[in-house]
Structures are given as C-alpha cells and as structure tokens.
Design an enzyme around this catalytic site. Structure first.
Site, PDB file in Angstrom:
ATOM      1  N   GLU A 116       0.839  -1.206   0.000  1.00 52.88           N
ATOM      2  CA  GLU A 116       0.000   0.000   0.000  1.00 52.88           C
ATOM      3  C   GLU A 116       0.873   1.255   0.000  1.00 52.88           C
ATOM      4  OE1 GLU A 116      -2.511  -0.171   3.471  1.00 52.88           O
ATOM      5  OE2 GLU A 116      -2.984  -2.283   3.090  1.00 52.88           O
ATOM      6  N   LYS A 118       2.136   4.601   1.736  1.00 54.27           N
ATOM      7  CA  LYS A 118       2.235   5.082   3.110  1.00 54.27           C
ATOM      8  C   LYS A 118       1.830   6.558   3.115  1.00 54.27           C
ATOM      9  CE  LYS A 118       5.280   5.015   7.113  1.00 54.27           C
ATOM     10  NZ  LYS A 118       4.978   6.331   7.583  1.00 54.27           N
ATOM     11  N   ASP A 120       1.208  10.180   4.309  1.00 57.05           N
ATOM     12  CA  ASP A 120       1.921  11.026   5.255  1.00 57.05           C
ATOM     13  C   ASP A 120       0.921  11.918   5.989  1.00 57.05           C
ATOM     14  OD1 ASP A 120       4.064  11.976   6.577  1.00 57.05           O
ATOM     15  OD2 ASP A 120       4.795  13.260   4.962  1.00 57.05           O
ATOM     16  N   TYR A 225      -7.211   1.821   6.486  1.00 58.94           N
ATOM     17  CA  TYR A 225      -6.525   0.617   5.983  1.00 58.94           C
ATOM     18  C   TYR A 225      -6.507  -0.556   6.950  1.00 58.94           C
ATOM     19  CZ  TYR A 225      -3.057   3.379   8.482  1.00 58.94           C
ATOM     20  OH  TYR A 225      -2.424   4.154   9.417  1.00 58.94           O
ATOM     21  N   LYS A 313      10.449   3.122   2.890  1.00 59.48           N
ATOM     22  CA  LYS A 313      10.387   4.577   2.704  1.00 59.48           C
ATOM     23  C   LYS A 313      11.093   5.020   1.427  1.00 59.48           C
ATOM     24  CE  LYS A 313      10.167   7.011   6.480  1.00 59.48           C
ATOM     25  NZ  LYS A 313       9.323   7.775   7.370  1.00 59.48           N
ATOM     26  N   CYS A 407      28.050  40.304  13.984  1.00 62.78           N
ATOM     27  CA  CYS A 407      26.704  39.723  14.087  1.00 62.78           C
ATOM     28  C   CYS A 407      25.722  40.514  13.218  1.00 62.78           C
ATOM     29  CB  CYS A 407      26.258  39.752  15.540  1.00 62.78           C
ATOM     30  SG  CYS A 407      24.522  39.340  15.746  1.00 62.78           S
ATOM     31  N   CYS A 410      23.172  42.489  15.776  1.00 67.29           N
ATOM     32  CA  CYS A 410      23.581  43.589  16.671  1.00 67.29           C
ATOM     33  C   CYS A 410      24.894  44.238  16.250  1.00 67.29           C
ATOM     34  CB  CYS A 410      23.688  43.081  18.100  1.00 67.29           C
ATOM     35  SG  CYS A 410      25.088  41.971  18.347  1.00 67.29           S
ATOM     36  N   CYS A 426      27.563  34.877  17.915  1.00 69.05           N
ATOM     37  CA  CYS A 426      27.639  36.282  18.289  1.00 69.05           C
ATOM     38  C   CYS A 426      28.081  36.296  19.745  1.00 69.05           C
ATOM     39  CB  CYS A 426      26.272  36.938  18.147  1.00 69.05           C
ATOM     40  SG  CYS A 426      26.201  38.538  18.959  1.00 69.05           S
ATOM     41  N   CYS A 431      23.002  40.829  22.755  1.00 69.44           N
ATOM     42  CA  CYS A 431      22.397  40.780  21.416  1.00 69.44           C
ATOM     43  C   CYS A 431      20.913  40.428  21.524  1.00 69.44           C
ATOM     44  CB  CYS A 431      23.115  39.724  20.575  1.00 69.44           C
ATOM     45  SG  CYS A 431      22.353  39.490  18.967  1.00 69.44           S
TER      46      CYS A 431
HETATM   47  S1  IVH Z   1      -0.362  -0.033   8.718  1.00 68.30           S
HETATM   48  C1  IVH Z   1      -0.154  -2.223  12.754  1.00 68.30           C
HETATM   49  N1  IVH Z   1      -0.754   1.194   6.428  1.00 68.30           N
HETATM   50  O1  IVH Z   1       2.468   5.040   9.086  1.00 68.30           O
HETATM   51  C2  IVH Z   1      -0.468  -1.482  11.509  1.00 68.30           C
HETATM   52  N2  IVH Z   1       0.150   2.425   8.228  1.00 68.30           N
HETATM   53  O2  IVH Z   1       5.128   4.911  10.355  1.00 68.30           O
HETATM   54  C3  IVH Z   1       0.443  -0.369  11.257  1.00 68.30           C
HETATM   55  N3  IVH Z   1       0.554   4.788   7.717  1.00 68.30           N
HETATM   56  O3  IVH Z   1       1.444   4.396  12.369  1.00 68.30           O
HETATM   57  C4  IVH Z   1      -0.033   0.608  10.305  1.00 68.30           C
HETATM   58  N4  IVH Z   1      -0.139   4.713   5.634  1.00 68.30           N
HETATM   59  O4  IVH Z   1      -0.005   5.941  10.918  1.00 68.30           O
HETATM   60  C5  IVH Z   1      -0.313   1.306   7.694  1.00 68.30           C
HETATM   61  N5  IVH Z   1      -1.159   2.174   4.375  1.00 68.30           N
HETATM   62  C6  IVH Z   1      -0.739   2.269   5.623  1.00 68.30           C
HETATM   63  C7  IVH Z   1      -0.272   3.480   6.150  1.00 68.30           C
HETATM   64  C8  IVH Z   1       0.171   3.516   7.461  1.00 68.30           C
HETATM   65  C9  IVH Z   1       0.349   5.478   6.602  1.00 68.30           C
HETATM   66  C10 IVH Z   1       1.110   5.341   8.953  1.00 68.30           C
HETATM   67  C11 IVH Z   1       0.476   4.831  10.211  1.00 68.30           C
HETATM   68  C12 IVH Z   1       1.584   4.203  10.997  1.00 68.30           C
HETATM   69  C13 IVH Z   1       2.763   4.924  10.454  1.00 68.30           C
HETATM   70  C14 IVH Z   1       4.024   4.162  10.698  1.00 68.30           C
END
Ligand code: IVH
Length: 668
Positions: A116, A118, A120, A225, A313, A407, A410, A426, A431
């Site tokens: 999936e 991730k 943010d 999710y 990541k 600086c 000041c 400084c 300052c």
């Molecule tokens: S699964 C036990 N799926 O990323 C299940 N997390 O860095 C753990 N996050 O705490 C989470 N997209 O807040 C899962 N598709 C996704 C996600 C996701 C974002 C976040 C989530 C988690 C954090 C971990």
C-alpha cells in the site's frame, strides 16, 4: 417528542440516509449521482427541520459536520489494542532481509504481500456502534490517545453512518491535500500568521484544535486501511479487509498491489518515487504487509511494531535549484546559521524558497557559492537543506559566501566559543537575538532561581516587548503578567513573589545570571569569593583578573569587555535600583535568622518605630503577633510597656530588650 408528527420523523431519517449515501458516492466512490445543487437542497431541508425540532438532532446527523463544538480539552481514551508504528527500511537489501525472516518464521517458500501507499498524515482510530460513528481517537503514545470525535466528524470522507449496522473499530490516516495545504498557508500568510511546515504538520495541528468549526474549514481527508479483529468480520486477508472497508463506506486508497514477487515490490516503489508528485496528497513510502491474517497472527509483534509489516520509505526527495543569496540567522544561543535564498521550487508538496547551509565549515567543505545550481532535500522531510553544488554548471560568475565578521543582528563581535567548535556565535551577551536564551539563563536554578518563568512565558514577554533586557524581569507588574496566556492572578502573584525573593540571591548567582561569555557558575563562584561585590568586579582590570587562580586570558578579557559596555552599565544600574543584592554576604542565609520564631512588641523602642521592627522581624523570617500567648517565643520590651508585659510574666514568656534583640540578629 409525542407532538412531532411521524411524517417529520420519517422525513428527517430519510434525508440523513440520502445525504450519507450521496456523501459516499461523492467522497468515497468519486462517482456522484446528483448535482451539487441537489445535494445542497437536501442539506438545506435537513437543517431547516433540525432547527425547528432541535430535540431531534443526533450526533450522527450530517449537519454535525460543520463543527462548532468547542472542547475544553481532549479526554484520554485507552486503545482497545495497542496502536503500533512500523519498522522502516530504505533499501532493497533490508527489504530482502525482511522477506527472508518472514519466510523462515513461517517455513514457507513464497509469501503474499499487500503493498500500500504510506500516507503522510495523522493516524486515528475510529469506533462505530450499530454502524454509527461513536468515537475517534488519536494515536497518542499507542496505549492511550485523545478523544477527537468532534473534529473527526468534520472530515467528510469519514462516514457518520456505515453502510452496515455493525460494531467495528478501524484505523487509518487523516491527511491534508497539497492544494488545501497551499490554500491555507496562503491565507495564513495574508493574515501574518505563522505558516505550517508541511501538510502533515498542518493536519496534525488541525486535529488538535479545540474548536471543531476551525477543523471543518480546513477540509481534511482520510484513508482507512486497518480493521481490528478482522476475523470477526469474516476477513482472512488484508486485501479482503481493504475491500470490506470500502464496502461499508470508508475511503480506501485505490493504489495497492497484491504480490509474492519482491521484484514487483521494488518496481512499484520506483514507480511511486517517480510519480508521487502527481498525487494530490503526500506519501512517504510504501507499506508492505503480509496478506494472510493467519500469518500476521503467527508473526506477532515487537514492543514497537508488527513483525508482519514494514515501511519501505522513499529516499529523501531532491530537486535542483539556484542559490540567489545567503542570509545569516542568529539563533537564541547566538549561533550564526547561513541560510541559502533559493529560486523557488516544489519539493515534497511545498514551495521551498530557503534552505539551511548548516555552518560556514560546511559551505567551505562542500564548496558552495552564491549563483550555484544546487541539490536540495528535506531533512526528516521538514527543514530543507542544501546537499551539494553542481560544479559542472558553474559559469564563473558565482560569488564566494563570506564568513561574517560581525553579528548581522547587533553588529557585535563573532567567534568560536571553543577552538574545535564549528559554530560561529555572536559574542555580545546583550544581542537581541539572544535575549530569550539570556533570560532563560538568568532565571535558571544555577542563577537567580526564579521559579515559574518557563520558555513559553519568556517567549511571550519578549515577543510582546515587555522584557527588553534581563533587568526588566525586576520591573514586571501584575498588569504585565495577568493578560498573558495561561496566566491568572494567582500564577502572576507567585511569579512576582519568586522574583522578589530572587533579589536576595548571593553574589555568585548574580554573576552567573549575567551571562558573561565564558563565565559559568564555577567561575562566578571564584569571582564572588575574590571580589565580594559586583562593583569591585566591574572595576577590575585585566591584570587583576589574571592574578586570580582559575581565571585565564580568555575569561579575563571577556569580563573586562563585558563591564565596559554601556548596555551592561544600564542593566546593572537597573538591577541595583530594583534592590538586587550586589554583595558577597549571602543574604539568603541571613534572611532565615529568625525563622519560626514568634515575637510580640510592647512599649516605645529607641531605634525603631513599631512598624520598622515588625518589618525587620518578618524580613528575617520571624512572625509578629499583637498579643502574648503560649505560642509567643519573645516579648521585646520598650519603655512604658502595657498589659502585654504582665501577660508575659504570667505565662513565663522570655522577655528581651531591644539591645538583646539586635544581638540575637547578629548571633544567628
Ligand atoms: S499499517 C499495525 N498502512 O504510518 C499497523 N500504516 O510509520 C500499522 N501509515 O502508524 C499501520 N499509511 O499511521 C499502515 N497504508 C498504511 C499506512 C500507514 C500510513 C502510517 C500509520 C503508521 C505509520 C508508521
């Protein structure tokens, strides 16, 4: 209730069902079947009916999405199962290791994964009872979170009613789209408000708002999710879970794959590194999850994260741009940080115009010049930094970045505190850029030990221009303090008392508090011991200072320079005027000489008026009463005493003369 016609009840219920359905079509399926205008009509009618029959408003009515309830704080709520985070990996290598470990534990050849995006954002848990949204909780520390139900109701893609009347708890991410983030920041800029650093901070900041109508105006969105106890809903895999979530009304991210090939996962990862820009929201990687719930259970979890999932990541996003100039910022510790002014570029969903160059050694080592084309990236995805300059693109017109000799705030001298330090600071203790830190040092325990003046209060005092130098602390009044945030008359009174008490601090503490460069509490103690009062220290010559053991060239120079400054003279004269102790006698100790003793005074005294002696007793920690009782320790006897004397004789109270009292002060 009984007067309300059944027809109305039915109409309200029908409207709510319909509106929720059209929400689902619009926000979840992205496939509306009515026009916006038709939708507005339905909503208008429901609002009208709820206005007429306010007793019929329910928490899950779509009208509740506009917010308006202002919370006083968020209730703490325990999570039904721990809300974990994920282990991170940034490389194919580590991903392979993750896969191997799983195969070994499960003793199988190939593992099927769901991959999936991730998101943010800000993770939340949502609880539904009989299909109705009951409670929404932040992650908090993973064990307990905070109840943000009212805020979450304003997120349109979070259903207030599910498409099935079931009990269920789900988890997912609330986020802010890049467009919404830019819109809000533009608005904030116009109003002169501080900008959000990125969409995630904006979403998190919004979710912590007490006023839900503010949240409603910020147009947050969600992706869900995760289901707690999937088996109880007949779910055997994560991919079934995602479909189930969508079918009951949640917004599920459509971008995911199911695969048992690592190569496919890596391709998918590379695809999104290239294409993440095109998404309306920020993602910071992929999440790889073992598909089978049964396997997930076998794998279990560590203290921090599940063993069946990992975050893959993305590498920090880098972009090219040009340095148009360099400005130097002075931090509260006086450190000078060079900041590159850039030709604006998009990076991680935000427009970047400036980036950190860390320090002047970094600039030299990386050979970075004004006019250079550079690579920038976000460190921890928040503060952009210059990674390197691209020398091949130089035209010869690039200019060196000068190391400042004074600086920029000041105009004071700059230098390194220690030889091996990279930071240039400084060195002017007065300052303005350093004032916040200077006040922190001044009130700290080692220095004047003023309790109750913390970082937040210092920020307010300085930002509002109430405190312009350290001595201004002694000129604060209740009128300055009470209007400040988190301050009431009681708190203000306590602070003023603490300030008053600090005036009697011993000399070495005052010397520490001044923040003379290179003079810490140990040196301050040596100086106090030697000079016995501040004026003598202030007049000391370089040679005189150098004769003291423990005082070197650098310290001696710094002290002489400090006391030569006009600003220092002004501060010291303000401190004196306020009654701050400037001498070596540890008045703090003396103060307590009559501590715990009760006095009564009778007759006329030679050296004091009645109120003078009473004040003196109190100042030394004693107490004064008007009449003699068993609790009285001493009766001070003046000329022509009254009935108090008789009483003292009766009770056997100690009677002392004025002279004896004075001796007692000295003795103790
Ligand atoms: S699964 C036990 N799926 O990323 C299940 N997390 O860095 C753990 N996050 O705490 C989470 N997209 O807040 C899962 N598709 C996704 C996600 C996701 C974002 C976040 C989530 C988690 C954090 C971990």
């Amino acid at each position: 209730m009984s007067q309300i016609p059944k027809k109305i009840l039915e109409e309200i219920e029908k409207l709510r069902e319909e509106i929720e359905y059209h929400n689902y079509r619009y926000y979840i399926l992205n496939d509306p079947v009515i026009t916006d205008q038709e939708y507005d009509e339905l909503m208008k009618r429901l609002i009208e009916l709820e206005k007429k029959y306010p007793e019929l408003v329910t928490p899950d009515s779509p009208t509740q999405r506009v917010g308006g309830k202002v919370a006083e704080g968020f209730k703490k709520v325990r999570h039904s199962i721990r809300m974990l985070s994920l282990d991170n990996t940034y490389s194919e290598e580590e991903l392979k290791k993750f896969n191997e470990r799983i195969k070994r534990t499960l003793e199988i050849e190939k593992v099927e994964y769901v991959v999936e995006l991730k998101i943010d954002g800000f993770s939340v848990a949502l609880r539904y009872k009989d299909g109705k949204f009951e409670q929404g909780i932040t992650r908090g520390d993973g064990i307990t979170g905070e109840d943000i139900t009212e805020n979450l109701k304003t997120v349109k893609s979070i259903p207030l009613r599910l498409r099935k009347k079931i009990n269920v708890e789900v988890r997912g991410e609330v986020y802010m789209s890049k467009d919404e983030f830019n819109r809000i920041n533009q608005e904030r800029m116009k109003k002169g408000l501080p900008l959000f650093a990125n969409p995630r901070n904006a979403a998190a900041g919004t979710m912590r708002q007490f006023d839900s109508s503010v949240v409603a105006r910020r147009n947050l969105d969600s992706f869900i999710y995760y289901v707690i106890d999937p088996e109880s809903h007949g779910l055997k895999t994560q991919s079934e879970t995602l479909k189930f979530l969508k079918s009951i009304g949640f917004k599920v991210n459509p971008n995911y794959i199911v695969t048992n090939e690592l190569g496919e996962i890596i391709d998918y990862w590379n695809y999104w590194i290239e294409n993440r820009k095109k998404l309306a929201y920020n993602i910071d990687g992929l999440v790889i999850k073992v598909n089978k719930i049964e396997y997930q259970k076998l794998l279990g979890e560590t203290a921090k994260s599940p063993r069946w999932a990992i975050a893959f990541k993305f590498p920090a996003e880098q972009v090219r741009t040009k340095i148009t100039g360099v400005t130097v910022q002075v931090g509260r510790t006086g450190v000078l940080t060079p900041v590159a002014e850039l030709e604006p570029v998009q990076l991680g969903g935000t427009t970047v115009k400036r980036a950190s160059l860390h320090n002047f050694d970094y600039i030299k080592a990386k050979d970075i010049k004004i006019g250079d084309t550079v690579l920038i990236e976000k460190a921890g995805e928040i503060i952009p930094q210059v990674v390197k300059s691209i020398k091949e693109l130089r035209t010869g017109k690039e200019k060196d970045i000068e190391v400042p000799t004074s600086c920029p705030v000041c105009g004071g001298k700059v230098g390194k505190l220690k030889e091996d330090e990279v930071a240039i600071r400084c060195l002017n203790p007065h300052c303005p850029a350093k004032l916040k830190r200077a006040v922190e040092i001044f009130v700290s325990r080692e220095a004047m030990n003023i309790e109750g003046i913390g970082e937040k209060l210092i920020d307010q005092l300085i930002d509002k221009g109430i405190v312009k130098d350290i001595a201004d602390i002694y000129y604060l009044t209740p009128f300055d303090l009470i209007p400040l945030e988190r301050m009431g008359p009681k708190a203000a009174d306590n602070i003023l008392k603490a300030i008053e008490k600090s005036k009697r601090s011993p000399l070495h503490k005052l010397i520490t508090a001044l923040g003379i460069p290179f003079v810490g509490s140990k040196t301050a103690a040596v100086l106090a011991e030697h000079f016995k009062n501040l004026d003598r220290l202030a007049k000391a010559s370089y040679e005189e200072l150098m004769e003291i053991e423990g005082i070197g060239e650098e310290i001696a120079k710094s002290i002489v320079e400090y006391f030569l400054s006009d600003k220092t003279k002004e501060i010291i004269s303000k401190l004196k005027k306020a009654g701050v102790n400037m001498s070596g006698e540890a008045k703090e100790e003396e103060e307590k000489s009559l501590k715990g003793l009760r006095f009564v005074v009778t007759g006329t005294l030679k050296n004091y008026t009645r109120s003078e002696i009473e004040e003196l007793i109190r100042k030394k920690g004693g107490m004064v009463s008007n009449s003699v009782s068993k609790k009285t320790d001493y009766l001070i006897l003046g000329e022509n005493p009254g009935s108090k004397y008789q009483k003292a004789l009766q009770l056997g109270t100690k009677v002392i003369t004025e002279e004896e009292f004075e001796k007692m002060l000295k003795r103790r």
